[in-house]
Design a protein around this motif. Sequence first.
Motif, PDB file in Angstrom:
ATOM      1  N   SER A  28       1.029   0.419  -1.742  1.00 45.64           N
ATOM      2  CA  SER A  28       2.313   0.742  -0.179  1.00 45.64           C
ATOM      3  C   SER A  28       2.949  -1.041  -0.144  1.00 45.64           C
ATOM      4  O   SER A  28       3.789  -0.807  -0.018  1.00 45.64           O
ATOM      5  N   ALA A  29       2.319  -1.568  -0.247  1.00 48.40           N
ATOM      6  CA  ALA A  29       2.599  -3.428  -0.769  1.00 48.40           C
ATOM      7  C   ALA A  29       3.962  -3.052  -1.572  1.00 48.40           C
ATOM      8  O   ALA A  29       5.509  -3.162  -1.217  1.00 48.40           O
ATOM      9  N   LEU A  31       5.764  -0.245  -2.455  1.00 48.05           N
ATOM     10  CA  LEU A  31       6.355   0.222  -1.958  1.00 48.05           C
ATOM     11  C   LEU A  31       7.538  -0.040  -1.414  1.00 48.05           C
ATOM     12  O   LEU A  31       8.660   0.482  -1.711  1.00 48.05           O
ATOM     13  N   GLU A  32       7.099  -0.832  -0.526  1.00 48.22           N
ATOM     14  CA  GLU A  32       7.898  -1.419   0.264  1.00 48.22           C
ATOM     15  C   GLU A  32       8.881  -2.317  -0.598  1.00 48.22           C
ATOM     16  O   GLU A  32      10.625  -2.675  -0.110  1.00 48.22           O
ATOM     17  N   ARG A  44       6.260   8.105  -2.021  1.00 49.38           N
ATOM     18  CA  ARG A  44       5.336   7.178  -2.086  1.00 49.38           C
ATOM     19  C   ARG A  44       4.975   8.017  -4.199  1.00 49.38           C
ATOM     20  O   ARG A  44       3.848   7.233  -5.201  1.00 49.38           O
ATOM     21  N   GLN A  48       3.429   6.290  -7.597  1.00 52.24           N
ATOM     22  CA  GLN A  48       2.292   6.718  -7.847  1.00 52.24           C
ATOM     23  C   GLN A  48       2.422   7.416  -9.135  1.00 52.24           C
ATOM     24  O   GLN A  48       1.500   6.685 -10.225  1.00 52.24           O
ATOM     25  N   ALA A  68      -7.740   0.388  -0.416  1.00 54.33           N
ATOM     26  CA  ALA A  68      -6.906   0.558  -1.623  1.00 54.33           C
ATOM     27  C   ALA A  68      -6.694  -0.243  -2.644  1.00 54.33           C
ATOM     28  O   ALA A  68      -7.512  -1.409  -2.983  1.00 54.33           O
TER      29      ALA A  68
END
Length: 87
Positions: A28-29, A31-32, A44, A48, A68
């Motif tokens: 998630s981090a 991706l940002e 995402r 991945q 995570a």
Amino acid sequence: MMKKLPALSPAEQALMDLIWKRQPVAVSALLELVNEGRPQPISRNTLQTQLTRLEAKGWLKAEEGGRARLYRSTVQETRGRNSILTD
């Protein structure tokens, strides 16, 4: 001497640059960070897939970090960069 890792694509190199700076890092981090300033963000699933490929090539390892999955480089940045530059 450690075994030679497979070459990285430009997209994989860009990911490794972010991972070396922020490791361990969650999807998630990451991706940002990847989508920051991009006109068309990547999904995402795409990220991945790239992470899975980097792990299969031996550049990354994943570890469970609470809820995570965290990714960390298997090589130091300087060794990784030297490997890329000598290819």
